[in-house]
Design an enzyme around this catalytic site. Structure first.
Site, PDB file in Angstrom:
ATOM      1  N   ASP A  72       0.839  -1.215   0.000  1.00 56.28           N
ATOM      2  CA  ASP A  72       0.000   0.000   0.000  1.00 56.28           C
ATOM      3  C   ASP A  72       0.862   1.249   0.000  1.00 56.28           C
ATOM      4  O   ASP A  72       1.293   1.695   1.047  1.00 56.28           O
ATOM      5  CB  ASP A  72      -0.915  -0.063   1.230  1.00 56.28           C
ATOM      6  CG  ASP A  72      -1.970   1.007   1.240  1.00 56.28           C
ATOM      7  OD1 ASP A  72      -2.102   1.752   0.262  1.00 56.28           O
ATOM      8  OD2 ASP A  72      -2.667   1.116   2.275  1.00 56.28           O
ATOM      9  N   GLU A 106      -2.803  10.459   0.787  1.00 52.95           N
ATOM     10  CA  GLU A 106      -4.006   9.605   0.706  1.00 52.95           C
ATOM     11  C   GLU A 106      -4.355   9.034   2.069  1.00 52.95           C
ATOM     12  O   GLU A 106      -5.521   8.906   2.421  1.00 52.95           O
ATOM     13  CB  GLU A 106      -3.781   8.467  -0.299  1.00 52.95           C
ATOM     14  CG  GLU A 106      -5.050   7.678  -0.645  1.00 52.95           C
ATOM     15  CD  GLU A 106      -5.406   6.567   0.333  1.00 52.95           C
ATOM     16  OE1 GLU A 106      -6.587   6.158   0.371  1.00 52.95           O
ATOM     17  OE2 GLU A 106      -4.523   6.094   1.084  1.00 52.95           O
ATOM     18  N   GLU A 107      -3.319   8.702   2.838  1.00 52.06           N
ATOM     19  CA  GLU A 107      -3.566   8.022   4.117  1.00 52.06           C
ATOM     20  C   GLU A 107      -4.082   8.961   5.204  1.00 52.06           C
ATOM     21  O   GLU A 107      -4.491   8.514   6.272  1.00 52.06           O
ATOM     22  CB  GLU A 107      -2.270   7.339   4.615  1.00 52.06           C
ATOM     23  CG  GLU A 107      -1.714   6.272   3.674  1.00 52.06           C
ATOM     24  CD  GLU A 107      -2.548   4.992   3.667  1.00 52.06           C
ATOM     25  OE1 GLU A 107      -3.576   4.939   4.359  1.00 52.06           O
ATOM     26  OE2 GLU A 107      -2.175   4.052   2.943  1.00 52.06           O
TER      27      GLU A 107
HETATM   28 ZN   LIG Z   1      -3.499   2.925  -0.053  1.00 54.91          ZN
END
Ligand SMILES: [Zn+2]
Ligand SMILES: *[C@@H]1O[C@H](CO)[C@@H](O)[C@H](O)[C@H]1NC(C)=O
Ligand SMILES: *[C@@H]1O[C@H](CO)[C@@H](O)[C@H](O)[C@H]1NC(C)=O
Length: 403
Positions: free
Chosen positions: A152, A186-187
């Protein structure tokens, strides 16, 4: 299904030949080692070594400068035009304490395109930031690639670049067909992707990269994040009637929230509630003056508004003086296109940048690795997942260009 089995077979053959060669020829680098840019030759080695280099650069949300500079140079060396789009520093409240002075760092999204056009029919997009803590690239059991971001989403980032390179080299696409967008943040709520709306670009299809175990996601749950705050009056714990404990106010509110029934649906199952962080008070012998709980609800049906009302009613019924702070960026369950043959489909429970990018484009969500190990201390994937994902992305791109 047959196609997938065939792909798995091919990928495993690749993995045992290409990847074992790669391991022998690539001693595990130190994180401090200067990063070697790839030669222009197109091979599976370049995929694995790009993945490795990206993992070895710490890029916890807020601290994405170095990985951005690395990837910018990498893409330029492969003749992409690369634009930086600057994004504000991450608010202190969202920074991880382990990242060193991230406020001093620049943050930017990268838009890269191999042709003349910055606007292309198809966009491949994923994110550069990771959750904390950082740990570097390691190979376990011959073909398991470990490291923060190995899944990720540095797997998706590497595979998307490889996809573009292979499609260009084999002339299955022209340079003006596909562009790449890699975003920060994004996180921590998607500030990078929201900024990307200022690029003033439109695409017919956007392919988002997140771990889906090589399945095509047909949707993901929505989210609502909020904080419950209790205010009390401090005093000596031997004389509770002289004060009012914020902790004692907060706890019944949390119990009430746990008992709530939130909307559910056939497609996404139940909405789920996570009391992720609780803090309050200073010591066992002091009446707590302040207490708070940070909570996230993954929404399986209905709108954030409906869920907000359920939460407010339950909390206010416990005590009118409890405060509720709803974070920005809540959204309902997100529909995702999944109309390409030859993929298994699934729904996922995590959030993505998909709702943060405005536009009427078709959207797909696909990527190597499993969300079940992402964000963990054992984040890893099988090397063959990267190879299969490149084939999957290629198929999505070709299908998007045909329609
Ligand atoms: Zn991600
Ligand atoms: C980039 O373009 C230059 C000039 O057209 C060319 O000589 C070079 O081989 C290209 N490099 C790659 C990696 O494609
Ligand atoms: C949803 O919640 C109900 C009631 O709590 C439970 O019986 C059911 O198993 C849950 N469904 C899923 C898919 O978790």
């Amino acid at each position: 299904m047959l196609i997938i089995q065939w792909l798995v077979h091919c990928a495993l053959t690749f993995a045992t030949t290409t990847f074992s060669h790669y391991i022998q020829s690539q001693p595990r680098p130190q994180i401090e080692r200067p990063i070697r840019l790839e030669e222009s030759e197109l091979s599976k080695d370049s995929l694995f070594s790009l993945h490795q280099n990206l993992i070895n650069i710490e890029s916890i949300s807020g601290n994405e400068q170095t990985v951005g500079e690395f990837l910018e140079a990498y893409l330029k060396s492969h003749n992409y035009t690369v634009e930086r789009q600057y994004v504000d520093p991450l608010p202190t409240s969202l920074q991880d304490f382990r990242a060193e002075e991230p406020n001093q760092k620049q943050r930017f999204n990268l838009l890269a395109y191999p042709g003349e056009n910055r606007q292309t029919p198809v966009l491949l997009s994923s994110h550069l930031d990771t959750v904390p803590p950082h740990y570097g690239h390691e190979i376990h059991e011959h073909d398991q690639i470990w490291g923060r971001g190995s899944v990720d989403a540095k797997a998706a980032v590497s595979c998307m670049i490889q996809t573009s390179q292979e499609l260009l080299a084999s002339r299955q696409i022209s340079p003006n067909d596909v562009s790449l967008l890699f975003v920060v943040g994004e996180e921590t709520g998607g500030d990078g992707m929201r900024r990307a709306n200022d690029l003033q670009l439109k695409w017919e299809t956007v392919i988002f990269g997140e771990p889906t175990e090589l399945k095509l996601a047909s949707g993901h749950k929505g989210i609502l994040i909020f904080t419950v705050k209790a205010h009390g009056k401090a005093g000596h714990s031997g004389y509770p009637w002289l004060g009012q404990s914020a902790n004692h106010l907060l706890v019944p509110a949390l119990v009430a929230l746990q008992k709530l029934e939130f909307p559910s649906s056939q497609k996404y199952g139940n909405s789920t509630l996570n009391i992720g962080r609780i803090s309050g008070g200073v010591a066992a012998n002091v009446i707590a003056e302040e207490a708070r709980a940070e909570i996230g609800i993954r929404i399986a049906a209905g709108s954030p508004g409906i869920v907000k009302k359920l939460v407010s009613d339950a909390v206010k019924a416990v005590d009118e003086n409890l405060d509720l702070d709803f974070s920005e960026g809540s959204y309902p369950p997100v529909y995702i296109d999944s109309d390409v043959d030859g993929f298994e489909t699934t729904t996922v429970n995590y959030g993505t940048d998909i709702p943060n990018l405005n536009g009427k484009h078709k959207r797909y969500l696909y990527g190597p690795g499993s969300i079940l190990v992402a964000h963990s201390d054992h984040e890893h994937l099988k090397a063959s997942q990267l190879l299969i994902a490149v084939e999957g992305y290629k198929r999505l791109v070709r299908s998007a260009l045909k329609s």
